[in-house]
Design an enzyme around this catalytic site. Structure first.
Site, PDB file in Angstrom:
ATOM      1  N   CYS A 137       0.845  -1.193   0.000  1.00 34.62           N
ATOM      2  CA  CYS A 137       0.000   0.000   0.000  1.00 34.62           C
ATOM      3  C   CYS A 137       0.875   1.234   0.000  1.00 34.62           C
ATOM      4  O   CYS A 137       1.671   1.412  -0.910  1.00 34.62           O
ATOM      5  CB  CYS A 137      -1.025  -0.012   1.114  1.00 34.62           C
ATOM      6  SG  CYS A 137      -0.403  -0.325   2.767  1.00 34.62           S
ATOM      7  N   ARG A 138       0.749   2.102   1.024  1.00 32.63           N
ATOM      8  CA  ARG A 138       1.422   3.404   0.917  1.00 32.63           C
ATOM      9  C   ARG A 138       2.825   3.435   1.476  1.00 32.63           C
ATOM     10  O   ARG A 138       3.625   4.251   1.092  1.00 32.63           O
ATOM     11  CB  ARG A 138       0.616   4.467   1.658  1.00 32.63           C
ATOM     12  CG  ARG A 138      -0.720   4.684   1.063  1.00 32.63           C
ATOM     13  CD  ARG A 138      -1.404   5.887   1.616  1.00 32.63           C
ATOM     14  NE  ARG A 138      -2.806   5.795   1.243  1.00 32.63           N
ATOM     15  CZ  ARG A 138      -3.760   5.336   2.028  1.00 32.63           C
ATOM     16  NH1 ARG A 138      -3.485   4.977   3.269  1.00 32.63           N
ATOM     17  NH2 ARG A 138      -4.987   5.247   1.598  1.00 32.63           N
TER      18      ARG A 138
END
Lengths: 221, 221
Positions: free
Chosen positions: A177-178
């Site tokens: 993800c981030r």
DNA sequence: ATATTATTCAATTGAATTATTGAATACAAT
DNA sequence: ATTGTATTCAATAATTCAATTGAATAATAT
């Protein structure tokens, strides 16, 4: 004299800080980063009572971090701008860079759960060449569209359960993800394993991957 | 199950937020962004008692935002990394984008003080061509070195009084710092006017100037 | 109208935070 | 050793915050 104004300015800035100073509210922001959600839905995922969730949300709204939209009898909350995500990331960065406790936390988590060690970027590059793995991007669609790992499939966490069919069951899934401590990919891996998949997290997040100069794809339309 | 870990992670992140939720601490961070300072010096500029300053600084240290160095009988505090400045900027951005109160504050400030309206970037570009003004960069030296407006003189705010000689007294001075609400340039203009200079703030800060595609200089060595 | 569902409000309680005060360290100078 | 200076610690009172409870709105369905 000028100090009054300065202090008043910093007091306004501090309103933002104050509202970020609570784990539940940060979690709410994280959930909202995945998209618009109703109060009830947020209460459910955060494990808070509805009334309590509502009050936290109102604090976020007073600080200008979220906005609302009424639809029938439910009210949908959303982040008021991209900059709120940037802010959350800035906190994450500072926290992971300076708070040793966080590494410990993640360590104990990894050692508790059966080998959930993350896959380093270098390893993923190799295995991608051999076409061995499915790369799963669990961020919201907008972020995926703005840029993602080559060949990655995008299934935001909330939709993972229903769209599981998009993932070939025999191939190992590498989720990202981030950033290294973005919890979305933790949850995704946990969920996938429950469903019988072999799944691991990418050690780095998309921002780290990109700034390491590794290849990315952007969706144009 | 996984919620415990997640909550523990967010609790750590919230430590950062909590410590940012106080105007005095934000002011201390702002001062520290100009460079290392002793407790006494920080107490003086922030208008707090030494004991109170000390306690706020210790909270910042526990959150990992600042570090200390002992030199004789005084202890010097400094920011623990560049990312702390990034974080402060992120808060500033969100705050100014979403809190109407801030614009009001700055407005009343400008209307109170005799015409302290900021100079828009476009106007400065024109006047620079005609060589009419002295451009003053009041940020810390490191930030100036990383990039600044063309022809700008760098005098960090703390040194302004002693290095006033570097500014020709007959030319108008346009001061700038990090952003439209960075207080450094407010203080600089106030100080310069006390000394008889004609001085105004640039409406934008260096980041805005740069991202508007206007020319910048970088110092290499 | 009445009941139902989603959300918010208001009041309460206990916990956490802030500024202040005066005492305690830790180093330096005499 | 004694004195002075810079910083930190500890105790206190005033304020603010978080979670709970039950009541109040506001839209929808019957």
């Amino acid at each position: 004299m000028t100090l009054d104004i300065k202090h008043a300015l910093f007091t306004q800035f501090a309103r933002i800080g104050k509202v970020l100073g609570n784990a539940h509210r940060l979690a709410l922001i994280e959930y909202l980063a995945q998209g618009e959600r109703s109060v009830e839905a947020l209460a459910k995922v955060s494990g808070l009572s509805v009334a309590n969730t509502s009050q936290h949300l109102q604090q976020l709204r007073q600080a200008g971090l979220v906005e609302t939209r009424r639809e029938g009898q439910r009210i949908h909350y959303r982040l008021s701008g991209e900059d709120v995500v940037v802010l959350l990331d800035a906190i994450r960065n500072v926290a992971t860079r300076h708070l040793a406790e966080i590494d410990q936390l993640v360590d104990t988590y990894l050692n508790t759960k059966d080998n959930m060690e993350p896959v380093p970027a270098a390893e993923l590059v190799q295995r991608l060449k051999r076409g061995e793995v499915t790369v799963l991007d669990v961020r919201p669609e907008e972020e995926y569209t703005a840029g993602h790992l080559p060949g990655a499939v995008n299934i935001p966490l909330a939709e993972l359960e229903e769209r599981l069919a998009a993932l070939p069951p025999e191939r190992e899934v590498i989720a990202y993800c981030r950033g290294p401590y973005c919890v979305l990919s933790f949850d995704a891996v946990a969920e996938l394993r429950r469903r019988g998949y072999r799944a691991r997290r990418l050690e780095e997040g998309y921002p780290e991957w990109r700034s390491a100069g590794l290849p990315v794809e952007e969706t144009r339309h």
